[in-house]
Scaffold this active site. Sequence first.
Site, short mmCIF file in Angstrom:
data_model
loop_
_atom_site.label_atom_id
_atom_site.label_comp_id
_atom_site.label_asym_id
_atom_site.label_seq_id
_atom_site.Cartn_x
_atom_site.Cartn_y
_atom_site.Cartn_z
N THR A 156 0.55 2.62 8.01
CA THR A 156 0.79 1.15 8.08
C THR A 156 0.92 0.53 6.32
O THR A 156 0.01 0.88 5.45
CB THR A 156 -0.40 0.49 8.83
OG1 THR A 156 -1.65 0.70 8.27
CG2 THR A 156 -0.44 0.87 10.24
N VAL A 182 -12.92 -4.71 3.65
CA VAL A 182 -12.15 -3.40 3.67
C VAL A 182 -10.93 -3.63 4.68
O VAL A 182 -11.26 -4.10 5.78
CB VAL A 182 -13.32 -2.33 4.21
CG1 VAL A 182 -12.62 -1.12 4.74
CG2 VAL A 182 -14.46 -1.79 3.17
N GLY A 183 -9.96 -3.10 4.32
CA GLY A 183 -8.60 -3.20 4.82
C GLY A 183 -8.54 -1.91 5.83
O GLY A 183 -9.27 -0.97 5.80
N THR A 205 0.87 -1.26 -0.03
CA THR A 205 0.10 0.20 0.13
C THR A 205 0.87 1.22 -0.19
O THR A 205 2.00 1.14 0.51
CB THR A 205 -0.87 -0.25 1.34
OG1 THR A 205 -1.71 -1.09 1.02
CG2 THR A 205 -1.61 1.27 1.51
N1 ASP Z 1 -3.17 -3.05 4.10
C1 ASP Z 1 -3.49 -3.55 2.91
C2 ASP Z 1 -4.53 -4.16 2.92
O1 ASP Z 1 -4.69 -4.91 3.95
C3 ASP Z 1 -2.67 -4.23 2.07
C4 ASP Z 1 -0.93 -3.71 1.98
O2 ASP Z 1 -0.59 -2.71 2.78
O3 ASP Z 1 -0.24 -4.46 1.82
O4 ASP Z 1 -5.57 -3.92 2.32
#
Ligand code: ASP
Length: 303
Positions: A214, A193-194, A164
């Site tokens: 993050t 949803v993340g 991300t």
């Molecule tokens: N944090 C993101 C998600 O879980 C994926 C990532 O950052 O690698 O959607």
Amino acid sequence: MPFVVAATWSFGLRAVSKAAEILASDGKAIDAVEEGIKVVELDPEVLTVGLGGIPNLIGVCELDASIMDGYSLKAGAVGGVRNVLNPISVARKVLELTPHILLVGSEATSFASKLGLTILEFTWKSGALEKWKELLSKMEAGTDLQPYIERIKTYAEYYRLHETISIVALDRYGNLASGSSTTGLPLKIPGRVGDSAIIGAGVYADNSVGAACTTGVGEIAQITLLSKGVCDLMRRGLDPQKACEKAIADTFRYRCYPGGIAVLAIDRIGRIGAASSRKDFLYAYMIEGMDKPELKPGVYIER
Ligand code: ASP
């Protein structure tokens, strides 16, 4: 005060360059964060951020993004939004135009559409669909008859293919902001949803303390409210590096959520911290006075 900006992964170099340009012309941290993220959302090489990246289980890109302003303590976010090129700008509009924080799904898309932020057609990023097919076939090969959720769990190792763009910035006036944008975990269950859409999990900013963001398996950042956790630790007196390391070590209690997570933070005087339970985590940063952004590994915390 000298500006500072830091962003996740090596594509963060491009985001940091753009953000630094804005900060160097006396721009605001929140603008730097939004514009920096947009560069990565639009980058056709980055398969894990923006529309046309590696899609969810049914082959659709549902995007998450959020932004928080440490001056006003306002935030905006979208979860599972489709057909937008710059979800971070939709999140910014949620912050600016509504009394709410998070819009999700088709209603988030229709909010974006009213603002002229949706598109009807898009081009897949090069290789995104091929990668999706490859992942799908690997998943099904080993786990054919298992129930759906179990299949996703056993698939966790492939979740490493997800990165991300998350940015934290401090402007010359002492304002902090944090933002995040992602296509999310490849092959995620539709509607998932993340952390990138959840304030406190994927992003947090407060001018009186610092800002954090993050990347990694979002469920870990959600269950621990990782970005807010790091800001709370800084408020208790830990420097950003110690705060990130402690927060990552604390995530190890949540064993039900496999995978790695990383957190990146700056405090209100511009010190940077970064730690990760993934060995490969890198971040880009630039402090006023540097010629160009540089890349650095986050401190690896072993489980
Ligand atoms: N944090 C993101 C998600 O879980 C994926 C990532 O950052 O690698 O959607």
